[in-house]
Design a protein around this motif. Sequence first.
Motif, PDB file in Angstrom:
ATOM      1  N   PHE A  92      90.944  -8.506   7.261  1.00 55.68           N
ATOM      2  CA  PHE A  92      91.323  -7.759   6.056  1.00 55.68           C
ATOM      3  C   PHE A  92      91.572  -6.264   6.334  1.00 55.68           C
ATOM      4  O   PHE A  92      91.943  -5.518   5.434  1.00 55.68           O
ATOM      5  CB  PHE A  92      90.266  -7.942   4.950  1.00 55.68           C
ATOM      6  CG  PHE A  92      90.431  -9.236   4.197  1.00 55.68           C
ATOM      7  CD1 PHE A  92      89.852 -10.408   4.651  1.00 55.68           C
ATOM      8  CD2 PHE A  92      91.208  -9.289   3.038  1.00 55.68           C
ATOM      9  CE1 PHE A  92      90.020 -11.611   3.968  1.00 55.68           C
ATOM     10  CE2 PHE A  92      91.380 -10.483   2.350  1.00 55.68           C
ATOM     11  CZ  PHE A  92      90.786 -11.649   2.809  1.00 55.68           C
ATOM     12  N   LEU A 136     101.192 -10.401  -0.379  1.00 55.68           N
ATOM     13  CA  LEU A 136     100.125 -11.347  -0.002  1.00 55.68           C
ATOM     14  C   LEU A 136     100.531 -12.212   1.192  1.00 55.68           C
ATOM     15  O   LEU A 136      99.667 -12.623   1.970  1.00 55.68           O
ATOM     16  CB  LEU A 136      99.736 -12.210  -1.212  1.00 55.68           C
ATOM     17  CG  LEU A 136      98.487 -13.076  -1.046  1.00 55.68           C
ATOM     18  CD1 LEU A 136      97.236 -12.224  -0.833  1.00 55.68           C
ATOM     19  CD2 LEU A 136      98.285 -13.987  -2.261  1.00 55.68           C
ATOM     20  N   LEU A 217      89.343 -17.210  -3.625  1.00 52.76           N
ATOM     21  CA  LEU A 217      88.952 -15.838  -3.924  1.00 52.76           C
ATOM     22  C   LEU A 217      90.050 -14.851  -3.524  1.00 52.76           C
ATOM     23  O   LEU A 217      90.337 -13.894  -4.238  1.00 52.76           O
ATOM     24  CB  LEU A 217      87.644 -15.517  -3.194  1.00 52.76           C
ATOM     25  CG  LEU A 217      87.127 -14.091  -3.303  1.00 52.76           C
ATOM     26  CD1 LEU A 217      86.820 -13.747  -4.751  1.00 52.76           C
ATOM     27  CD2 LEU A 217      85.880 -13.919  -2.451  1.00 52.76           C
ATOM     28  N   GLY A 221      91.246 -12.789  -6.524  1.00 53.41           N
ATOM     29  CA  GLY A 221      90.804 -11.405  -6.531  1.00 53.41           C
ATOM     30  C   GLY A 221      91.951 -10.428  -6.371  1.00 53.41           C
ATOM     31  O   GLY A 221      91.892  -9.306  -6.851  1.00 53.41           O
ATOM     32  N   THR A 225      94.542  -7.847 -10.344  1.00 54.58           N
ATOM     33  CA  THR A 225      94.182  -6.469 -10.029  1.00 54.58           C
ATOM     34  C   THR A 225      95.381  -5.683  -9.487  1.00 54.58           C
ATOM     35  O   THR A 225      95.660  -4.578  -9.933  1.00 54.58           O
ATOM     36  CB  THR A 225      93.048  -6.440  -8.984  1.00 54.58           C
ATOM     37  OG1 THR A 225      93.370  -7.343  -7.925  1.00 54.58           O
ATOM     38  CG2 THR A 225      91.716  -6.825  -9.583  1.00 54.58           C
ATOM     39  N   PRO A 267      91.152  -1.552 -12.501  1.00 54.83           N
ATOM     40  CA  PRO A 267      91.750  -2.833 -12.887  1.00 54.83           C
ATOM     41  C   PRO A 267      90.734  -3.954 -13.129  1.00 54.83           C
ATOM     42  O   PRO A 267      90.989  -4.839 -13.926  1.00 54.83           O
ATOM     43  CB  PRO A 267      92.616  -3.205 -11.684  1.00 54.83           C
ATOM     44  CG  PRO A 267      92.800  -1.961 -10.917  1.00 54.83           C
ATOM     45  CD  PRO A 267      91.617  -1.098 -11.181  1.00 54.83           C
ATOM     46  N   LEU A 268      89.618  -3.906 -12.435  1.00 57.15           N
ATOM     47  CA  LEU A 268      88.566  -4.882 -12.691  1.00 57.15           C
ATOM     48  C   LEU A 268      87.522  -4.167 -13.535  1.00 57.15           C
ATOM     49  O   LEU A 268      86.863  -3.245 -13.069  1.00 57.15           O
ATOM     50  CB  LEU A 268      87.965  -5.372 -11.366  1.00 57.15           C
ATOM     51  CG  LEU A 268      87.045  -6.586 -11.456  1.00 57.15           C
ATOM     52  CD1 LEU A 268      87.779  -7.793 -12.038  1.00 57.15           C
ATOM     53  CD2 LEU A 268      86.494  -6.943 -10.080  1.00 57.15           C
ATOM     54  N   MET A 271      81.826  -6.772 -13.407  1.00 58.23           N
ATOM     55  CA  MET A 271      81.494  -8.025 -12.734  1.00 58.23           C
ATOM     56  C   MET A 271      80.019  -8.292 -12.948  1.00 58.23           C
ATOM     57  O   MET A 271      79.217  -7.356 -12.940  1.00 58.23           O
ATOM     58  CB  MET A 271      81.830  -7.909 -11.243  1.00 58.23           C
ATOM     59  CG  MET A 271      81.761  -9.210 -10.484  1.00 58.23           C
ATOM     60  SD  MET A 271      82.683 -10.567 -11.252  1.00 58.23           S
ATOM     61  CE  MET A 271      84.369 -10.106 -10.880  1.00 58.23           C
ATOM     62  N   ARG A 273      76.089 -10.167 -12.664  1.00 59.92           N
ATOM     63  CA  ARG A 273      75.035 -10.549 -11.728  1.00 59.92           C
ATOM     64  C   ARG A 273      74.000 -11.326 -12.554  1.00 59.92           C
ATOM     65  O   ARG A 273      73.876 -11.098 -13.760  1.00 59.92           O
ATOM     66  CB  ARG A 273      74.338  -9.332 -11.112  1.00 59.92           C
ATOM     67  CG  ARG A 273      75.217  -8.446 -10.223  1.00 59.92           C
ATOM     68  CD  ARG A 273      75.567  -9.092  -8.898  1.00 59.92           C
ATOM     69  NE  ARG A 273      76.223  -8.152  -7.984  1.00 59.92           N
ATOM     70  CZ  ARG A 273      77.538  -8.011  -7.861  1.00 59.92           C
ATOM     71  NH1 ARG A 273      78.368  -8.738  -8.606  1.00 59.92           N
ATOM     72  NH2 ARG A 273      78.039  -7.158  -6.986  1.00 59.92           N
ATOM     73  N   TRP A 296      82.372  -1.219 -13.805  1.00 63.52           N
ATOM     74  CA  TRP A 296      83.054  -0.249 -12.945  1.00 63.52           C
ATOM     75  C   TRP A 296      83.906   0.706 -13.789  1.00 63.52           C
ATOM     76  O   TRP A 296      83.973   1.904 -13.516  1.00 63.52           O
ATOM     77  CB  TRP A 296      83.974  -0.956 -11.940  1.00 63.52           C
ATOM     78  CG  TRP A 296      83.452  -2.228 -11.361  1.00 63.52           C
ATOM     79  CD1 TRP A 296      83.948  -3.489 -11.562  1.00 63.52           C
ATOM     80  CD2 TRP A 296      82.347  -2.404 -10.441  1.00 63.52           C
ATOM     81  NE1 TRP A 296      83.216  -4.420 -10.839  1.00 63.52           N
ATOM     82  CE2 TRP A 296      82.241  -3.774 -10.145  1.00 63.52           C
ATOM     83  CE3 TRP A 296      81.448  -1.516  -9.852  1.00 63.52           C
ATOM     84  CZ2 TRP A 296      81.267  -4.300  -9.294  1.00 63.52           C
ATOM     85  CZ3 TRP A 296      80.481  -2.032  -9.001  1.00 63.52           C
ATOM     86  CH2 TRP A 296      80.397  -3.399  -8.724  1.00 63.52           C
ATOM     87  N   ALA A 337      95.096  -3.330  -0.857  1.00 60.15           N
ATOM     88  CA  ALA A 337      95.462  -2.766  -2.161  1.00 60.15           C
ATOM     89  C   ALA A 337      95.830  -1.288  -2.033  1.00 60.15           C
ATOM     90  O   ALA A 337      96.818  -0.826  -2.612  1.00 60.15           O
ATOM     91  CB  ALA A 337      94.309  -2.947  -3.147  1.00 60.15           C
TER      92      ALA A 337
END
Lengths: 387, 102
Positions: A92, A136, A217, A221, A225, A267-268, A271, A273, A296, A337
């Motif tokens: 990545f 991608l 993912l 993901g 975004t 953008p997100l 999240m 937990r 966030w 990104a």
Amino acid sequence: MDKSQLNDPFEKARLEKGIGHMNDQGDPVQMLLRLKDVRKAAHQWKNFQSGGEDIGRIVVPSEEKIRDIRQIPFEVDPPEHGEYRALVEAWFKRPLEDEYQEKLHKQIQSLIDRVLQMDSVEVVSELALPLQSRALTLLLNIPYEEAETWIGWGTHVFRSEDTALDGDKANILYKYIDAQIDKAIADPGEDLYSVLLDADFQGRKLTKEEVKGVMILTFAGGRDTVINVVTNTIAYFAEHPESLNRLKKEPEVIGKAVEELVRYFSPLTHMGRVVTADTHVCEHAAKANSRISLCWASANRDASVFEQPNEVVLDRKMNPHVAFGFSHHKCLGATHARQILKTLITVLADKSPEISILDAKENIEDLDQFKRKVGFNSLHVQFKYTT
Amino acid sequence: MVKITFITQENETITVEGNSGSIMELAVNNTIKGIDGDCGGVCSCATCHVHVAPEYMEVVGPPSEIENDMLELDDNVTEYSRLSCQIPLKETLDGIVLKVAN
Ligand code: HEM
Ligand code: FES
């Protein structure tokens, strides 16, 4: 002049209580709204876990009912989490390589050239989606043509127009990934599927199920975004041509501008937990097995850390934002990104087109106590050469 | 030109020279292992964490509050920890030794 603006719906709750409440399908979520609290909770994985038994539950709205495949490394806790991440971390980071950047630049340049020829452009479907899909193919290291299949799925792979979650639509992606994994088993190449199938994990190879968990993912993901960032960026420059001019004259500011736009757009939004034992978050009780979320988007407007939090300050020097998350689970796709946004800005600054917004349909997230504009369902603009 | 020495996690010692920008930028330009500078130096990623050799701590100075909040939650934080993107290169740093923290 305010279509590109994203307001902060969390301010009052963040200042007064530090938390917000969201009732999601009968499984409530306490949202952490302050930067320090969000960071701390993200760090304390033992108290606030990602890898519990209920797969899909840390996503808000919960995907428990529509998904039974664990997303990896997202729904795994340390120390296993780190072992999975170690398998893909270097992969990545490939967006830092010259060859990758040149290819990405070509892709984005040709897309911008194309929209410059059009009378009007719907940015989400005609620019952001193709841009995201083509980029991608570089991240997965597979042929460019494959993007056409993904573009054909439309903008929402997990959501349809009337429901927030759509199991049938997600199945299209799952079946597709199954087929791609089988293909890579039969004929290994140098793509991410093959790399994962060949990776050693705890003295064994990854199972098909695990490879699928990573790939789902990667698709999920990096889709909404990136589409969001590209679309919001176009809207922002449409209303702030002076910013584009500045970045043309001072390209050394582009790196900071990327961070600032990502902070501002966030953008997100948040999240989740799962709380492992009775505890407190920001002085409010949080019961074992209840959910919290790390917001966030709210943390990124925390005025105790960010000066003028609701302004885009292109060259913001101190910008400790959490748009890409924080600590163990921080975004694995962030290098990709960032490179996309950097390249898009570079190409736009170079061409310096005049961008006019013709029509905009906002995308408002319903977070129960809060309504947050995250971007656009559609954005019609016209690009014009000024030179 | 200011000389800066990095010691990586693998105990490799690398001395490089620069005259402008931040220590993080110098490290990234010289591909010092363990200093990634993901956020480009805006104090958001902590991938530029170093331990300053004690005798240089005074010239380097302490972290700001925002930087300190970042460091607090990073691995291997010590009283000599700094985020190298927050340290501008300057003459007084000549000869300094920095250990890459992660
Ligand atoms: C601007 C675009 C993006 C934003 C704002 C973003 C945001 C985030 C955030 C906030 C997290 C942390 C989630 C958590 O703590 O539970 C995350 C994790 C992740 N993101 Fe992204 N993301 C973006 C693009 C991408 C892309 C392009 C990919 C890959 C194609 C990607 C893949 C991932 C993965 C695999 C994780 C999980 C990492 C882990 O659990 O260790 N993201 N992202
Ligand atoms: S480079 Fe990101 S905090 Fe220093």
